[in-house]
Design an enzyme around this catalytic site. Structure first.
Site, PDB file in Angstrom:
ATOM      1  N   LYS A  19      42.178 -71.615   1.428  1.00  0.00           N
ATOM      2  CA  LYS A  19      42.014 -73.082   1.443  1.00  0.00           C
ATOM      3  C   LYS A  19      40.621 -73.473   1.899  1.00  0.00           C
ATOM      4  CE  LYS A  19      45.371 -73.729   4.352  1.00  0.00           C
ATOM      5  NZ  LYS A  19      45.676 -72.297   4.623  1.00  0.00           N
ATOM      6  N   ARG A  94      50.641 -80.633   7.545  1.00  0.00           N
ATOM      7  CA  ARG A  94      51.239 -79.310   7.726  1.00  0.00           C
ATOM      8  C   ARG A  94      52.720 -79.415   8.037  1.00  0.00           C
ATOM      9  NH1 ARG A  94      46.683 -76.235   9.241  1.00  0.00           N
ATOM     10  NH2 ARG A  94      47.141 -74.035   9.527  1.00  0.00           N
ATOM     11  N   ARG A 133      38.717 -61.159   7.673  1.00  0.00           N
ATOM     12  CA  ARG A 133      37.878 -62.370   7.757  1.00  0.00           C
ATOM     13  C   ARG A 133      36.925 -62.301   8.954  1.00  0.00           C
ATOM     14  NH1 ARG A 133      40.666 -68.042   7.646  1.00  0.00           N
ATOM     15  NH2 ARG A 133      41.898 -67.161   9.337  1.00  0.00           N
ATOM     16  N   ARG A 166      38.278 -64.446  14.307  1.00  0.00           N
ATOM     17  CA  ARG A 166      39.033 -65.528  14.941  1.00  0.00           C
ATOM     18  C   ARG A 166      40.132 -64.966  15.831  1.00  0.00           C
ATOM     19  NH1 ARG A 166      40.439 -70.039  10.414  1.00  0.00           N
ATOM     20  NH2 ARG A 166      42.455 -69.913  11.432  1.00  0.00           N
ATOM     21  N   ARG A 177      52.006 -67.265  12.370  1.00  0.00           N
ATOM     22  CA  ARG A 177      51.476 -68.335  11.504  1.00  0.00           C
ATOM     23  C   ARG A 177      52.179 -68.336  10.148  1.00  0.00           C
ATOM     24  NH1 ARG A 177      45.517 -66.662  11.508  1.00  0.00           N
ATOM     25  NH2 ARG A 177      45.171 -68.443  10.148  1.00  0.00           N
TER      26      ARG A 177
HETATM   27  P1  AP5 Z   1      40.043 -68.757   4.054  1.00  0.00           P
HETATM   28  O1  AP5 Z   1      39.393 -69.558   2.998  1.00  0.00           O
HETATM   29  O2  AP5 Z   1      39.455 -68.783   5.428  1.00  0.00           O
HETATM   30  O3  AP5 Z   1      41.614 -69.063   4.101  1.00  0.00           O
HETATM   31  P2  AP5 Z   1      42.396 -70.319   4.679  1.00  0.00           P
HETATM   32  O4  AP5 Z   1      43.537 -70.561   3.764  1.00  0.00           O
HETATM   33  O5  AP5 Z   1      41.463 -71.459   4.963  1.00  0.00           O
HETATM   34  O6  AP5 Z   1      42.912 -69.670   6.024  1.00  0.00           O
HETATM   35  P3  AP5 Z   1      43.091 -70.263   7.482  1.00  0.00           P
HETATM   36  O7  AP5 Z   1      43.528 -69.067   8.303  1.00  0.00           O
HETATM   37  O8  AP5 Z   1      41.870 -70.972   7.966  1.00  0.00           O
HETATM   38  O9  AP5 Z   1      44.229 -71.233   7.287  1.00  0.00           O
HETATM   39  P4  AP5 Z   1      45.202 -71.723   8.354  1.00  0.00           P
HETATM   40  O10 AP5 Z   1      45.908 -72.778   7.615  1.00  0.00           O
HETATM   41  O11 AP5 Z   1      46.042 -70.690   9.002  1.00  0.00           O
HETATM   42  O12 AP5 Z   1      44.243 -72.123   9.573  1.00  0.00           O
HETATM   43  P5  AP5 Z   1      43.552 -73.474   9.998  1.00  0.00           P
HETATM   44  O13 AP5 Z   1      42.135 -73.157  10.289  1.00  0.00           O
HETATM   45  O14 AP5 Z   1      43.880 -74.589   9.073  1.00  0.00           O
HETATM   46  O15 AP5 Z   1      40.089 -67.228   3.527  1.00  0.00           O
HETATM   47  C1  AP5 Z   1      40.583 -66.192   4.349  1.00  0.00           C
HETATM   48  C2  AP5 Z   1      39.727 -64.915   4.130  1.00  0.00           C
HETATM   49  O16 AP5 Z   1      39.895 -64.478   2.783  1.00  0.00           O
HETATM   50  C3  AP5 Z   1      38.214 -65.125   4.323  1.00  0.00           C
HETATM   51  O17 AP5 Z   1      37.706 -63.949   4.874  1.00  0.00           O
HETATM   52  C4  AP5 Z   1      37.664 -65.322   2.900  1.00  0.00           C
HETATM   53  O18 AP5 Z   1      36.337 -64.883   2.790  1.00  0.00           O
HETATM   54  C5  AP5 Z   1      38.633 -64.469   2.087  1.00  0.00           C
HETATM   55  N1  AP5 Z   1      38.909 -65.007   0.761  1.00  0.00           N
HETATM   56  C6  AP5 Z   1      39.192 -66.311   0.454  1.00  0.00           C
HETATM   57  N2  AP5 Z   1      39.435 -66.441  -0.858  1.00  0.00           N
HETATM   58  C7  AP5 Z   1      39.329 -65.176  -1.385  1.00  0.00           C
HETATM   59  C8  AP5 Z   1      39.487 -64.644  -2.697  1.00  0.00           C
HETATM   60  N3  AP5 Z   1      39.801 -65.440  -3.741  1.00  0.00           N
HETATM   61  N4  AP5 Z   1      39.312 -63.317  -2.873  1.00  0.00           N
HETATM   62  C9  AP5 Z   1      38.994 -62.503  -1.825  1.00  0.00           C
HETATM   63  N5  AP5 Z   1      38.823 -62.956  -0.551  1.00  0.00           N
HETATM   64  C10 AP5 Z   1      38.993 -64.266  -0.346  1.00  0.00           C
HETATM   65  O19 AP5 Z   1      44.326 -73.793  11.357  1.00  0.00           O
HETATM   66  C11 AP5 Z   1      44.195 -72.949  12.495  1.00  0.00           C
HETATM   67  C12 AP5 Z   1      45.166 -73.425  13.572  1.00  0.00           C
HETATM   68  O20 AP5 Z   1      44.856 -74.778  13.960  1.00  0.00           O
HETATM   69  C13 AP5 Z   1      46.642 -73.477  13.153  1.00  0.00           C
HETATM   70  O21 AP5 Z   1      47.283 -72.215  13.286  1.00  0.00           O
HETATM   71  C14 AP5 Z   1      47.197 -74.516  14.141  1.00  0.00           C
HETATM   72  O22 AP5 Z   1      47.385 -73.971  15.422  1.00  0.00           O
HETATM   73  C15 AP5 Z   1      46.051 -75.528  14.229  1.00  0.00           C
HETATM   74  N6  AP5 Z   1      46.161 -76.611  13.229  1.00  0.00           N
HETATM   75  C16 AP5 Z   1      45.273 -76.900  12.225  1.00  0.00           C
HETATM   76  N7  AP5 Z   1      45.694 -77.966  11.514  1.00  0.00           N
HETATM   77  C17 AP5 Z   1      46.854 -78.367  12.069  1.00  0.00           C
HETATM   78  C18 AP5 Z   1      47.785 -79.402  11.766  1.00  0.00           C
HETATM   79  N8  AP5 Z   1      47.589 -80.232  10.733  1.00  0.00           N
HETATM   80  N9  AP5 Z   1      48.897 -79.515  12.538  1.00  0.00           N
HETATM   81  C19 AP5 Z   1      49.109 -78.696  13.578  1.00  0.00           C
HETATM   82  N10 AP5 Z   1      48.282 -77.688  13.936  1.00  0.00           N
HETATM   83  C20 AP5 Z   1      47.156 -77.516  13.172  1.00  0.00           C
END
Ligand code: AP5
Length: 230
Positions: A19, A94, A133, A166, A177
């Site tokens: 994402k 979410r 990552r 991270r 997660r």
């Molecule tokens: P990446 O693009 O970083 O993936 P992502 O889907 O953004 O993963 P996240 O772990 O950031 O999502 P998340 O939803 O768990 O965490 P968030 O930061 O929102 O890609 C991942 C890896 O794969 C990278 O190394 C990239 O280079 C690689 N990659 C990507 N695409 C690829 C491809 N096509 N081919 C090969 N490699 C690829 O949230 C973190 C925390 O914050 C949550 O756990 C929660 O505690 C809190 N939080 C955030 N938002 C909320 C909310 N709305 N409500 C409550 N808590 C929240």
């Protein structure tokens, strides 16, 4: 066609599916802000703000920050000048209460979502992406040790900072997660599908290929394309 700066998309999908990677590209493509709630929370943690102090332990356990807190954070962010005409919202909503709150916020501003973009991939792909990552602590850019490596090992291409892993990318936290995604976030797929706002894209391909798939699926004239015509 969506006018530059006026895309209004939410990104859905399991942790690590891409994402953030695709959100940044789609936002740049449409000259709209990429609003990642995870990145906002991590910045708050780094700066030690009251929000960051509240969120730190929750995020490290892989749990969700309470809905009322997140709804306040997003309402405030969407009120800023750069997000009034359009946004790519990554990581919010979410939960169903967050989606309902976003509907209220959009209604109050006369906004209409262009769609909810769901990126999905098999669980083994997701776990491999999260385990490899590495993130720049300065500019938040993501890399992957083998699939999207930086030019110089361990160093951000953009600003030369040392890349870090991270806290929530540890194995047991990844499991929590993914579990929470299935229980709390996956119901949003039905929520948006029921309103004909869901756009589904397979994320199991290179970042360039996934981006190309997304762009061909994005709404024409502010509406999700009819699947029968694709
Ligand atoms: P990446 O693009 O970083 O993936 P992502 O889907 O953004 O993963 P996240 O772990 O950031 O999502 P998340 O939803 O768990 O965490 P968030 O930061 O929102 O890609 C991942 C890896 O794969 C990278 O190394 C990239 O280079 C690689 N990659 C990507 N695409 C690829 C491809 N096509 N081919 C090969 N490699 C690829 O949230 C973190 C925390 O914050 C949550 O756990 C929660 O505690 C809190 N939080 C955030 N938002 C909320 C909310 N709305 N409500 C409550 N808590 C929240």
């Amino acid at each position: 066609m969506i006018a530059l700066g006026q895309v209004k998309l939410v990104l859905l999908g399991p942790p690590g599916v891409g994402k953030g990677t695709q959100g940044a590209r789609v936002a740049a493509h449409f000259s709209a802000p990429h609003i990642s709630t995870g990145a906002m929370l991590r910045e708050a943690v780094d700066r030690g703000t009251p929000l960051g102090r509240k969120a730190k332990a929750i995020m490290e356990r892989g749990e969700l920050v309470p809905d009322d807190v997140m709804i306040g954070v997003v309402a405030e962010r969407l009120a800023q000048a750069d997000a009034r005409a359009g946004f790519v919202l990554d990581g919010f909503p979410r939960t169903v209460p967050q989606a309902e709150a976003l509907d209220r916020i959009a209604r109050e501003r006369g906004h209409h979502l262009d769609g909810a973009l769901l990126i999905d991939a098999p669980v083994e792909t997701i776990v491999a992406r999260l385990a490899g990552r590495r993130t720049c602590p300065r500019c938040s850019r993501n890399y992957h040790v083998s699939m999207e490596p930086p030019r110089r090992e361990g160093v951000c291409d953009a600003d030369g900072a040392a890349l870090v892993q991270r806290e929530d990318d540890r194995e047991e936290t990844i499991r929590e997660r993914l579990n929470l995604y299935c229980h709390k976030t996956a119901p949003l797929v039905a929520y948006y599908r029921g309103r004909h706002e869901l756009i589904e894209v397979a994320g199991d391909a290179s970042p360039d290929e996934v981006f190309a798939r997304i762009i061909t699926r994005l709404p024409e004239n502010g509406r999700v394309p009819d699947p029968a015509r694709l």
